[in-house]
Design a protein around this motif. Sequence first.
Motif, PDB file in Angstrom:
ATOM      1  N   PRO A 190     -82.159 -98.078  35.984  1.00 57.97           N
ATOM      2  CA  PRO A 190     -82.399 -97.029  34.983  1.00 57.97           C
ATOM      3  C   PRO A 190     -81.130 -96.451  34.385  1.00 57.97           C
ATOM      4  N   ASP A 191     -80.066 -96.336  35.175  1.00 60.39           N
ATOM      5  CA  ASP A 191     -78.837 -95.762  34.634  1.00 60.39           C
ATOM      6  C   ASP A 191     -78.208 -96.662  33.579  1.00 60.39           C
ATOM      7  N   LEU A 192     -78.403 -97.970  33.676  1.00 60.26           N
ATOM      8  CA  LEU A 192     -77.875 -98.866  32.647  1.00 60.26           C
ATOM      9  C   LEU A 192     -78.658 -98.716  31.347  1.00 60.26           C
ATOM     10  N   ALA A 193     -79.967 -98.557  31.452  1.00 62.22           N
ATOM     11  CA  ALA A 193     -80.753 -98.314  30.241  1.00 62.22           C
ATOM     12  C   ALA A 193     -80.330 -97.010  29.575  1.00 62.22           C
ATOM     13  N   ILE A 194     -80.107 -95.975  30.376  1.00 58.57           N
ATOM     14  CA  ILE A 194     -79.662 -94.685  29.841  1.00 58.57           C
ATOM     15  C   ILE A 194     -78.293 -94.832  29.175  1.00 58.57           C
ATOM     16  N   ALA A 195     -77.370 -95.529  29.844  1.00 59.30           N
ATOM     17  CA  ALA A 195     -76.035 -95.720  29.274  1.00 59.30           C
ATOM     18  C   ALA A 195     -76.109 -96.504  27.967  1.00 59.30           C
ATOM     19  N   GLY A 196     -76.955 -97.531  27.914  1.00 62.84           N
ATOM     20  CA  GLY A 196     -77.101 -98.289  26.682  1.00 62.84           C
ATOM     21  C   GLY A 196     -77.601 -97.436  25.537  1.00 62.84           C
ATOM     22  N   MET A 197     -78.561 -96.565  25.813  1.00 62.57           N
ATOM     23  CA  MET A 197     -79.078 -95.683  24.767  1.00 62.57           C
ATOM     24  C   MET A 197     -78.027 -94.659  24.335  1.00 62.57           C
ATOM     25  N   LEU A 198     -77.207 -94.198  25.276  1.00 60.45           N
ATOM     26  CA  LEU A 198     -76.114 -93.292  24.906  1.00 60.45           C
ATOM     27  C   LEU A 198     -75.133 -93.990  23.968  1.00 60.45           C
ATOM     28  N   SER A 216     -84.657 -87.009  27.094  1.00 58.76           N
ATOM     29  CA  SER A 216     -86.010 -86.817  27.617  1.00 58.76           C
ATOM     30  C   SER A 216     -86.352 -87.837  28.699  1.00 58.76           C
ATOM     31  N   ALA A 217     -85.454 -88.770  28.935  1.00 59.79           N
ATOM     32  CA  ALA A 217     -85.607 -89.679  30.072  1.00 59.79           C
ATOM     33  C   ALA A 217     -84.838 -89.164  31.283  1.00 59.79           C
ATOM     34  N   LYS A 218     -83.619 -88.655  31.046  1.00 55.88           N
ATOM     35  CA  LYS A 218     -82.797 -88.156  32.152  1.00 55.88           C
ATOM     36  C   LYS A 218     -82.010 -86.949  31.658  1.00 55.88           C
ATOM     37  N   LEU A 219     -82.348 -85.799  32.180  1.00 58.74           N
ATOM     38  CA  LEU A 219     -81.830 -84.538  31.649  1.00 58.74           C
ATOM     39  C   LEU A 219     -80.324 -84.396  31.831  1.00 58.74           C
ATOM     40  N   ILE A 220     -79.750 -85.072  32.838  1.00 61.18           N
ATOM     41  CA  ILE A 220     -78.324 -84.875  33.117  1.00 61.18           C
ATOM     42  C   ILE A 220     -77.428 -85.366  31.982  1.00 61.18           C
ATOM     43  N   VAL A 221     -77.963 -86.162  31.051  1.00 62.63           N
ATOM     44  CA  VAL A 221     -77.116 -86.658  29.970  1.00 62.63           C
ATOM     45  C   VAL A 221     -77.170 -85.737  28.747  1.00 62.63           C
ATOM     46  N   ALA A 232     -67.768 -95.549  33.719  1.00 58.79           N
ATOM     47  CA  ALA A 232     -67.257 -96.913  33.632  1.00 58.79           C
ATOM     48  C   ALA A 232     -67.801 -97.630  32.402  1.00 58.79           C
ATOM     49  N   VAL A 233     -69.121 -97.578  32.216  1.00 61.98           N
ATOM     50  CA  VAL A 233     -69.738 -98.251  31.069  1.00 61.98           C
ATOM     51  C   VAL A 233     -69.288 -97.619  29.759  1.00 61.98           C
ATOM     52  N   LEU A 234     -69.238 -96.302  29.707  1.00 59.20           N
ATOM     53  CA  LEU A 234     -68.892 -95.627  28.458  1.00 59.20           C
ATOM     54  C   LEU A 234     -67.423 -95.822  28.089  1.00 59.20           C
ATOM     55  N   LEU A 235     -66.546 -95.933  29.082  1.00 60.09           N
ATOM     56  CA  LEU A 235     -65.147 -96.232  28.774  1.00 60.09           C
ATOM     57  C   LEU A 235     -65.006 -97.648  28.230  1.00 60.09           C
ATOM     58  N   ALA A 274     -79.312 -91.029  15.157  1.00 61.99           N
ATOM     59  CA  ALA A 274     -78.589 -90.668  16.384  1.00 61.99           C
ATOM     60  C   ALA A 274     -79.329 -89.564  17.129  1.00 61.99           C
ATOM     61  N   ALA A 275     -79.824 -88.574  16.386  1.00 61.17           N
ATOM     62  CA  ALA A 275     -80.562 -87.476  17.018  1.00 61.17           C
ATOM     63  C   ALA A 275     -81.825 -87.989  17.685  1.00 61.17           C
ATOM     64  N   LEU A 276     -82.516 -88.915  17.038  1.00 60.86           N
ATOM     65  CA  LEU A 276     -83.737 -89.467  17.619  1.00 60.86           C
ATOM     66  C   LEU A 276     -83.457 -90.194  18.927  1.00 60.86           C
ATOM     67  N   VAL A 277     -82.445 -91.061  18.923  1.00 57.39           N
ATOM     68  CA  VAL A 277     -82.118 -91.820  20.140  1.00 57.39           C
ATOM     69  C   VAL A 277     -81.663 -90.884  21.248  1.00 57.39           C
ATOM     70  N   LEU A 278     -80.825 -89.919  20.928  1.00 57.13           N
ATOM     71  CA  LEU A 278     -80.320 -89.006  21.961  1.00 57.13           C
ATOM     72  C   LEU A 278     -81.425 -88.093  22.485  1.00 57.13           C
ATOM     73  N   ALA A 279     -82.380 -87.731  21.642  1.00 55.60           N
ATOM     74  CA  ALA A 279     -83.521 -86.949  22.133  1.00 55.60           C
ATOM     75  C   ALA A 279     -84.337 -87.763  23.132  1.00 55.60           C
ATOM     76  N   LEU A 280     -84.525 -89.046  22.848  1.00 53.98           N
ATOM     77  CA  LEU A 280     -85.287 -89.898  23.769  1.00 53.98           C
ATOM     78  C   LEU A 280     -84.552 -90.090  25.084  1.00 53.98           C
TER      79      LEU A 280
END
Length: 451
Positions: free
Chosen positions: A233-241, A265-270, A407-410, A256-262
Amino acid sequence: MGSRLVGDWIRVSWDEGPSGRPLRFDLVLYALCSGYALALALTDKHYGFRVWAGFAVAAYGMALAHTLWLRLSPRAVGRRASRWTGVGIIGAVGMLAPLGTLLAQRLTGGDWNPDPNRWSAQPEVWVIERSADLLTTTGTPYVDVTALGRAPVVDDYTPYGPVMPLFGLPRAWFGGSPAGDLLTDARLLFAATAVVCAWGAWRLLGRPRIPVRAAQLAAVFPLTALTWATAGPDLAIAGMLILGTTLAAVDRPLWAALVLALVTSAKLIVLPAAVVVAALVCARLGAGALARFCGVFAGTCAAVHLPALLVDPHAMAEHVLRFPAGLGAVSSPAASPLPGHLIAATGAAGKVIAFVLLGLAAVAITCWLLVRPPTDGADAMLRIAVGLGAFTLLTPATRFGYLVYPAVLLGAMLCLRVHDDTRRYPADTSAQDHDRGEGDEARRSAAPTSS
């Protein structure tokens, strides 16, 4: 003199250069990754981790051997002489092979077993799949833990937003048979989402050159490879970020707002990532674009959360807010050998200190945003990586695996930097070429005199 030599070694090893072979850093990287995988294979209590580690020892070992061959064969040419060969080996042997093995092994059982030596998938995979089944049968992915007829346990909780259960819908709809269960494992959808989002971001950027170092950080780094095979799940979240930030970087703020809202809404910590991207939108397009961004973001979040809130708001609050904060009927088991948890574990005073440090980090990053707002995608990605890294390091209840985010975002930042430099220096003699030339000069001075 010694510090200068160390600095030169790091700069030369990091530089991609036209030859594409800064091999000293690669040797160190693959050696450390091999050692980490070997230690995990010999000591970890999780069955899935050990299976991945067995494949990873071979994968990183072969990449190390290939890199050593390149180092000893300076005149080697052709595809075999590419540093991408090592990346490909790790992708095939250290990611695809263990994922396939664990998918098949999961058919023999082990889900919901208290013994981690039986787990072919990490608990978040089963929990998300169960939440999708609950969504289809009850209208909410959150069970009322006070109505179970027994004391609740950790596995009763779904500490994710209402978007995350969507990854489990294929199994809820088409699972039940061996073939169905194999093909609808949530890890496959997590992996597909990460790949599609990364590919989409790359296309939006105009398909820039991907540095090998970016792939090493984002794709084949041990945290990424381990998460790919055992959870996801964290890789899917990172990909969407990455996709959401890239959309903002190419001036598509509403998408961008639509993707970041989704993703929020999957993981609040992001959620802090959305704040960084909002700053990017404002710096690039002005206050009007920021207002439209915030409107789409807030409206999408409200629309996504509304169904679960209407069905059972108390259950949703228990799962999504109270449990991760340590205020639920069951305490979160999240722990790690990271500073925040270690400080909080010393007692009540330690917990206060950990939260104070976390607050100071948040204030520092906020000031960074206000004083020097990000103006391009690479800068924004760096701020998000730093923010999520600080959160992971300083939060009392967190997991070591969350370090996969920085790591992924860098790694993604390096790709965005190539795009930003290309736009900033479109002429043939670019700043990037200048950097490469410096790397060549330093490489020649640092290279051995004999060949």
